[in-house]
Design an enzyme around this catalytic site. Structure first.
Site, mmCIF file in Angstrom:
data_model
loop_
_atom_site.group_PDB
_atom_site.id
_atom_site.type_symbol
_atom_site.label_atom_id
_atom_site.label_comp_id
_atom_site.label_asym_id
_atom_site.label_seq_id
_atom_site.Cartn_x
_atom_site.Cartn_y
_atom_site.Cartn_z
ATOM 1 N N CYS A 169 -42.886 -7.968 9.070
ATOM 2 C CA CYS A 169 -43.568 -8.023 10.365
ATOM 3 C C CYS A 169 -43.160 -6.759 11.106
ATOM 4 O O CYS A 169 -41.961 -6.476 11.241
ATOM 5 C CB CYS A 169 -43.101 -9.269 11.124
ATOM 6 N N CYS A 209 -47.761 -12.504 11.288
ATOM 7 C CA CYS A 209 -46.405 -13.064 11.332
ATOM 8 C C CYS A 209 -46.460 -14.484 11.892
ATOM 9 O O CYS A 209 -47.031 -14.715 12.955
ATOM 10 C CB CYS A 209 -45.512 -12.190 12.209
ATOM 11 N N CYS A 258 -44.669 -14.466 15.529
ATOM 12 C CA CYS A 258 -45.111 -13.710 16.713
ATOM 13 C C CYS A 258 -46.557 -13.252 16.591
ATOM 14 O O CYS A 258 -47.047 -12.541 17.465
ATOM 15 C CB CYS A 258 -44.207 -12.500 16.922
ATOM 16 N N SER A 273 -22.270 -14.978 -32.364
ATOM 17 C CA SER A 273 -22.597 -15.926 -31.296
ATOM 18 C C SER A 273 -22.322 -17.332 -31.818
ATOM 19 O O SER A 273 -21.845 -17.503 -32.936
ATOM 20 C CB SER A 273 -24.044 -15.749 -30.859
ATOM 21 N N LYS A 301 -17.560 -23.459 -21.708
ATOM 22 C CA LYS A 301 -18.340 -22.275 -22.082
ATOM 23 C C LYS A 301 -18.614 -21.505 -20.792
ATOM 24 O O LYS A 301 -19.393 -21.954 -19.943
ATOM 25 C CB LYS A 301 -19.643 -22.683 -22.772
ATOM 26 N N GLU A 361 -13.185 -26.192 -25.186
ATOM 27 C CA GLU A 361 -13.038 -25.268 -24.052
ATOM 28 C C GLU A 361 -14.335 -25.280 -23.274
ATOM 29 O O GLU A 361 -15.370 -25.692 -23.817
ATOM 30 C CB GLU A 361 -12.819 -23.834 -24.570
ATOM 31 N N ASP A 389 -19.864 -18.684 -18.224
ATOM 32 C CA ASP A 389 -21.147 -18.000 -18.151
ATOM 33 C C ASP A 389 -20.983 -16.604 -17.553
ATOM 34 O O ASP A 389 -21.174 -16.384 -16.366
ATOM 35 C CB ASP A 389 -22.092 -18.856 -17.285
ATOM 36 N N TYR A 393 -10.386 -16.148 -24.725
ATOM 37 C CA TYR A 393 -10.469 -17.340 -25.574
ATOM 38 C C TYR A 393 -10.264 -17.053 -27.063
ATOM 39 O O TYR A 393 -10.342 -17.966 -27.866
ATOM 40 C CB TYR A 393 -11.782 -18.096 -25.361
ATOM 41 N N ASP A 434 0.830 -1.210 0.000
ATOM 42 C CA ASP A 434 0.000 0.000 0.000
ATOM 43 C C ASP A 434 0.862 1.257 0.000
ATOM 44 O O ASP A 434 0.534 2.256 -0.639
ATOM 45 C CB ASP A 434 -0.919 0.020 1.232
ATOM 46 N N GLU A 464 -14.418 -13.867 -21.776
ATOM 47 C CA GLU A 464 -15.627 -13.791 -20.974
ATOM 48 C C GLU A 464 -15.286 -13.119 -19.648
ATOM 49 O O GLU A 464 -14.456 -13.636 -18.883
ATOM 50 C CB GLU A 464 -16.149 -15.224 -20.751
ATOM 51 N N CYS A 504 -40.531 -9.801 18.145
ATOM 52 C CA CYS A 504 -40.649 -10.974 17.274
ATOM 53 C C CYS A 504 -39.329 -11.760 17.381
ATOM 54 O O CYS A 504 -38.272 -11.248 17.008
ATOM 55 C CB CYS A 504 -40.911 -10.464 15.858
ATOM 56 N N LYS A 547 -24.511 -27.395 -24.815
ATOM 57 C CA LYS A 547 -25.010 -26.908 -23.521
ATOM 58 C C LYS A 547 -25.313 -28.105 -22.628
ATOM 59 O O LYS A 547 -26.052 -29.006 -23.029
ATOM 60 C CB LYS A 547 -26.308 -26.111 -23.732
HETATM 61 S S1 IVH Z 1 -15.746 -18.401 -28.694
HETATM 62 C C1 IVH Z 1 -18.075 -16.592 -32.555
HETATM 63 N N1 IVH Z 1 -15.272 -19.554 -26.437
HETATM 64 O O1 IVH Z 1 -20.442 -17.726 -25.668
HETATM 65 C C2 IVH Z 1 -18.113 -16.591 -31.112
HETATM 66 N N2 IVH Z 1 -17.181 -18.159 -26.580
HETATM 67 O O2 IVH Z 1 -22.662 -17.822 -27.861
HETATM 68 C C3 IVH Z 1 -16.832 -17.137 -30.598
HETATM 69 N N3 IVH Z 1 -18.412 -17.962 -24.476
HETATM 70 O O3 IVH Z 1 -20.592 -14.452 -26.848
HETATM 71 C C4 IVH Z 1 -16.895 -17.232 -29.176
HETATM 72 N N4 IVH Z 1 -17.116 -19.270 -23.290
HETATM 73 O O4 IVH Z 1 -19.501 -14.771 -24.628
HETATM 74 C C5 IVH Z 1 -16.091 -18.743 -27.110
HETATM 75 N N5 IVH Z 1 -14.681 -20.656 -24.483
HETATM 76 C C6 IVH Z 1 -15.496 -19.834 -25.149
HETATM 77 C C7 IVH Z 1 -16.604 -19.239 -24.539
HETATM 78 C C8 IVH Z 1 -17.436 -18.405 -25.300
HETATM 79 C C9 IVH Z 1 -18.175 -18.499 -23.267
HETATM 80 C C10 IVH Z 1 -19.561 -17.086 -24.816
HETATM 81 C C11 IVH Z 1 -19.158 -15.822 -25.494
HETATM 82 C C12 IVH Z 1 -20.005 -15.709 -26.715
HETATM 83 C C13 IVH Z 1 -21.038 -16.752 -26.481
HETATM 84 C C14 IVH Z 1 -21.376 -17.360 -27.816
#
Ligand code: IVH
Length: 666
Positions: free
Chosen positions: A422, A404, A407, A80, A113, A111, A115, A223, A35, A171, A428, A310
């Site tokens: 309450c 409640c 109580c 996507s 996916k 890889e 979230d 990624y 710090d 991500e 309570c 998925k």
């Molecule tokens: S590759 C052309 N790799 O999934 C898109 N996407 O539906 C190439 N995501 O918007 C994306 N993990 O936010 C890729 N290992 C991964 C991922 C990944 C999560 C998400 C990403 C993208 C969505 C695609």
């Protein structure tokens, strides 16, 4: 050493400490020493802004306020992925690839996916110049200040292998640990918790105050790599290059030769993914060779060389045995479904929150209903629907109670709020126990040796019936109670004694006034200094305090109008708890500052901070704690925080040195 060299040295040293910490989990320096180095660098940058380096670690702590995010066009659209949900669909994907890459051998990279939210990072000449959200795929929001707080993302890359201009995508996510901590704090304040880490991440990356983003310890997994020049031939080499040069690449990926290996990867990670720092909802399968990727090409929305699989969002169905109603510390009533135990995503589920009366209605829950339960992104299981085909004729709908359940006190529902409360705050049982537990916690009165179990016991035995009665405990109070030795009793009594010197701001938080968390308590103490003043404050005076709005003001007024609370406060006063913080006596001296508002920041030569504040008030001015466009002056001393200075500059606020302030005064 000259100033500029010292600044360069500090940047280098701190970045090395950060890399060791965030990439290798190694602490090479004490927090305090770290710090001190940061503070020295911040001060030097403030005094010598022209020497500040673009990869300075000071950027990680945020401080920039962005009112509206600029919209920017992606150089390459952010597409996507096509989704698959079963083995058959995956095998079809594999077949489609084979039809294009006739007689060629090819490999897949699998890889997880992740979230979270897709983010794009732009680098020019080795420097991170922009962080952008996905937006509609063509245009996204420039959230550079916020992404710079992600400590694992390099601000600078000094490596010849990287082209002058490139982009990485990944991500962004809120680690589950941060998510849980924020929710604990929200619940402690009596506020609604965040629904899940994904929503929390997208909300956080769009916050205006990057310092708040920094406090949430956001993270990211990269990624992909894009640009007009790509310094490698395969996706695998891209991932390796990125990880070698400090980009955060999750080491969960795997190269697969056949679709069978891909299916094995899916099975392998189905369970293991529950141990990662973030949620994952599937896997992504990508063709490894970039030349083959190009030949496979794209549809309008997604690449043909990649697909997502998925994991089935795990659903279980089970019977509701009953609905109970839990009463929280602030009196909020939460319906909870007691379920016939059922196995779901690694745990046995026996209960699920139904949140509030609206949710019972939305689901149209009836007695003995068979319900569907999902875990998905939500860590807490959720009832997502009712199997109406299984409902017995004549089954009764659940009706939210009017009294409640603990109580028998009256329940109210405030306008605009989904929760019932309450109102019997001081009688309570779960509210009282919850309030005592809140009062003794570390951030409040910090009564270390008095644990939740002891509180429960003392309450059940009728020995402690409210927070004030903690101060009436003595050795005799524990007489006949099992498990208390002389030593543990004396430890408890000692920590109770110690709590009498806990500052008023923590006491105020500990009182557990609905919607008054630790930060709001601090604001109130700055504005009113004592509990007596706060208790006398009118609605208008309350909402004049920065960050205090209608909801908090009404809650405070409500608290002090309750005679039982007033009695508890009287007893706390008798026990000599801190109910005020020292203030400087103010005598009206003049009117030169009438109508003007001031923020004070930093250290001053001629005044202590409180004296300076008193001087302003004594001359008719007003001191506020946060910088807004309505502010007239920022009085800047030595060592003031760079965030405040930057914000004041952005809003064109006049900045006064100590000398200039004295001139204004005279
Ligand atoms: S590759 C052309 N790799 O999934 C898109 N996407 O539906 C190439 N995501 O918007 C994306 N993990 O936010 C890729 N290992 C991964 C991922 C990944 C999560 C998400 C990403 C993208 C969505 C695609």
């Amino acid at each position: 050493m000259d100033i500029q060299s010292r600044m360069h040295e500090l940047v280098k040293q701190i970045n090395q400490f950060n890399d060791a910490y965030y990439q290798n989990n190694e602490s090479l320096i004490s927090d305090q020493a770290f710090d001190e180095l940061m503070l020295e660098l911040q001060q030097l940058e403030l005094q010598n802004p022209l020497f500040a380096l673009p990869d300075s670690p000071t950027q990680r702590v945020g401080g920039t306020i962005t009112k509206t995010f600029q919209s920017v066009t992606h150089q390459f659209p952010m597409l996507s992925l096509g989704n698959t949900y079963n083995e058959v669909d995956l095998r079809e994907f594999d077949e489609r690839i084979r039809k294009v890459l006739v007689d060629e051998s090819f490999e897949y990279i699998c890889e997880l996916k992740f979230d979270g939210v897709a983010l794009s990072f732009w680098y020019e000449n080795g420097q991170l110049i922009k962080g952008v959200t996905r937006g509609d795929g063509t245009r996204g929001d420039d959230i550079t200040a916020n992404v710079k707080t992600i400590r694992s993302i390099p601000l600078q890359i000094n490596n010849k292998q990287f082209p002058n201009s490139f982009e990485v995508r990944g991500e962004g996510f809120m680690p589950i640990t941060s998510f849980e901590k924020i929710n604990e704090e929200k619940i402690a304040k009596g506020d609604a918790p965040l629904a899940n880490p994904r929503n929390a991440a997208s909300g956080t990356f769009k916050m205006q105050d990057s310092a708040e983003v920094a406090r949430r310890y956001m993270d990211c997994y990269i990624y992909s790599f894009l640009g007009n020049e790509i310094p490698f031939q395969t996706h695998e080499d891209g991932l390796l290059l990125l990880s070698q040069h400090g980009f955060p690449v999750s080491q969960t990926w795997k190269k697969c030769q056949h679709i069978e290996d891909v299916l094995a990867y899916i099975t392998e990670w189905d369970e293991k993914r529950n141990n990662l720092p973030l949620n994952t909802d599937g896997i992504v399968i990508k063709i490894n060779d970039l030349g083959q990727q190009e030949r496979l090409g794209y549809t309008a929305k997604s690449p043909r060389w990649a697909i997502a699989y998925k994991y089935p969002s795990e659903i279980a169905h089970t019977k509701i045995e009953s609905l109970s109603y839990q009463v929280g510390r602030t009196g909020n009533i939460t319906p909870v479904a007691n379920l016939q135990p059922v196995y779901l995503a690694g745990t046995v589920i026996k209960r699920a929150s139904v949140h509030n009366a609206n949710e019972i209605q939305r689901l149209d829950l009836h007695e003995n209903d068979i319900v569907f339960i999902e875990k998905g992104g939500e860590i807490i299981p959720k009832i997502t629907g009712v199997d109406l085909t299984k409902r017995k004729s004549g089954a009764q709908a659940f009706i939210f109670p009017s009294k409640c359940p603990e109580c028998d006190g009256e329940l109210i529902r405030l306008e605009g709020e989904a929760n019932h409360y309450c109102i019997n705050e001081t009688a309570c049982p779960p509210q009282i126990k919850g309030k005592i537990e809140h009062f003794i916690q570390r951030k409040a009165l910090n009564i270390e040796n008095l644990g939740v179990e002891t509180i429960d016991l003392l309450f059940e035995k009728g020995i402690v019936k409210n927070i004030a009665e903690i101060y009436q405990l003595n050795e005799l109070s524990f007489w006949g109670l099992e498990g208390f030795q002389q030593k543990s009793i004396s430890n408890i009594l000692q920590s109770i004694e110690k709590s009498k010197s806990i500052p008023f701001r923590q006491v105020l938080f500990g009182l557990g006034i609905r919607h008054v968390g630790a930060t709001i308590a601090e604001k109130l103490v700055l504005a009113f200094h004592s509990l007596d003043k706060l208790a006398e404050a009118t609605y208008d005076e309350l909402i004049a305090v920065p960050e205090i709005g209608d909801r908090i003001a009404l809650s405070i007024l409500d608290y002090f109008s309750n005679p039982s609370q007033v009695e508890i406060i009287r007893q706390l006063r008798e026990a000599h708890i801190q109910l005020s913080e020292e203030i400087v006596e103010i005598v009206l001296e003049g009117e030169s500052l009438v109508g003007k508002t001031f923020v004070i920041s930093g250290v001053f030569e001629n005044f202590e901070r409180e004296e300076l504040k008193a001087k302003i008030i004594a001359n008719g001015g007003k001191v506020v704690s946060s910088i807004s466009s309505k502010l007239d002056y920022l009085v800047a001393g030595n060592n003031m925080g760079p965030a405040k200075l930057e914000k004041a500059n952005q809003l064109n606020i006049k900045i006064l040195s100590e000398e200039a302030f004295l001139k204004l005064l005279s």
